[in-house]
Design a protein around this motif. Structure first.
Motif, PDB file in Angstrom:
ATOM      1  N   SER A  89       0.829  -1.207   0.000  1.00 28.15           N
ATOM      2  CA  SER A  89       0.000   0.000   0.000  1.00 28.15           C
ATOM      3  C   SER A  89       0.864   1.259   0.000  1.00 28.15           C
ATOM      4  O   SER A  89       0.556   2.238  -0.692  1.00 28.15           O
ATOM      5  CB  SER A  89      -0.954   0.002   1.199  1.00 28.15           C
ATOM      6  OG  SER A  89      -0.245   0.021   2.420  1.00 28.15           O
ATOM      7  N   GLU A  90       1.958   1.229   0.751  1.00 26.16           N
ATOM      8  CA  GLU A  90       2.856   2.375   0.788  1.00 26.16           C
ATOM      9  C   GLU A  90       3.527   2.582  -0.563  1.00 26.16           C
ATOM     10  O   GLU A  90       3.695   3.726  -1.023  1.00 26.16           O
ATOM     11  CB  GLU A  90       3.906   2.189   1.882  1.00 26.16           C
ATOM     12  CG  GLU A  90       3.333   2.292   3.299  1.00 26.16           C
ATOM     13  CD  GLU A  90       4.391   2.095   4.361  1.00 26.16           C
ATOM     14  OE1 GLU A  90       5.506   1.628   4.019  1.00 26.16           O
ATOM     15  OE2 GLU A  90       4.115   2.395   5.549  1.00 26.16           O
ATOM     16  N   ASN A  91       3.897   1.502  -1.213  1.00 31.58           N
ATOM     17  CA  ASN A  91       4.532   1.601  -2.525  1.00 31.58           C
ATOM     18  C   ASN A  91       3.557   2.141  -3.561  1.00 31.58           C
ATOM     19  O   ASN A  91       3.915   2.992  -4.386  1.00 31.58           O
ATOM     20  CB  ASN A  91       5.036   0.223  -2.953  1.00 31.58           C
ATOM     21  CG  ASN A  91       5.811   0.264  -4.260  1.00 31.58           C
ATOM     22  OD1 ASN A  91       6.765   1.021  -4.401  1.00 31.58           O
ATOM     23  ND2 ASN A  91       5.407  -0.552  -5.218  1.00 31.58           N
TER      24      ASN A  91
END
Length: 253
Positions: free
Chosen positions: A13-15
């Protein structure tokens, strides 16, 4: 553009959020939802999401289950690591998807497509139900047997008896539960599409392993895993850090 991400892997999700902002810094990530339950609760209320990125496999089930409880009219881009049978269904239903690991150029193309064509086109519950029906039909068509050359004979090899498949010096080999090794004519990518993903998993570029053949899993450095199989593999089978959560989820199903 206001975006909601449905993804249970923090790194993923962060990527995705990073790439979205890198492509268009005006994109606003409204929230990240990590489960079917949390998604149902969120989309049951009024929300401002203009586009949703939704992973297929969540910790508490398939994201398709969300559509059984709520009607989502915002465009959806599904993300998937190995659901090859589902990809054809997406194409038939004109639902977009991205293969993990997500490529930033492909992500940008999807954003352009939705901005230009699908901004006001919703994804309705009946479309998703049609998708699920296609997937259910496809599940019954997985390959059950391969006919392989062995010495001077053609030998039928049932897929249920294959413990794992691997590439050795450019050749795909199948190792069966009874310790026989056969040279396969198909490449590993085609065989991955032939096999039931609930039974077989593409560990890495070199190996596809049957769940029942796995006898042990060891922690390795940097979040990687080492998978032990029966019969023993000629090479060490390593699951990458990025793929480890997906592998664990598959093993738990």
């Amino acid at each position: 553009m206001k975006v909601v991400i449905v993804e249970d892997e923090v790194a993923a999700s962060e990527n995705l959020a990073f790439m979205l902002k890198n492509i268009d810094d005006s994109i606003e990530i409204l929230t990240v939802l990590d489960s079917v339950k949390a998604s149902i609760a969120y989309f049951s209320k009024n929300h401002e999401a203009e586009l949703i990125f939704m992973d297929i496999h969540l910790a508490d089930g398939l994201s398709f289950e969300i559509f059984d409880s709520v009607k989502i009219e915002s465009p959806v881009i599904f993300t998937t690591a190995y659901d090859q049978y589902a990809l054809q269904a997406f194409k038939v239903n004109s639902i977009d998807y991205l293969l993990k690991p997500i490529d930033e150029d492909e992500l940008a193309e999807s954003l352009d497509q939705y901005k230009g064509q699908f901004k006001d086109k919703g994804l309705y519950t009946d479309q998703v139900k049609g998708l699920l029906n296609l997937i259910s039909t496809k599940k019954n068509t997985y390959k059950s047997m391969y006919l392989v050359h062995h010495r001077d004979q053609l030998v039928p090899v049932k897929t249920e008896n294959i413990a794992y498949l691997y590439i050795e010096t450019g050749t795909v080999k199948a190792v069966t539960d009874d310790k026989q090794t056969y040279i396969m004519e198909q490449n590993l990518e085609d065989m991955e599409n032939d096999l039931d993903p609930s039974i077989f998993f593409r560990i890495n570029r070199q190996f596809i392993v049957k769940k029942d053949a796995i006898e042990g899993i060891k922690q390795y450095f940097n979040g990687k895993l080492i998978v032990g199989v029966t019969p023993p593999s000629p090479e060490r089978i390593v699951v990458s850090r990025a793929k480890a959560p997906e592998f664990k989820n598959w093993m738990s199903q």
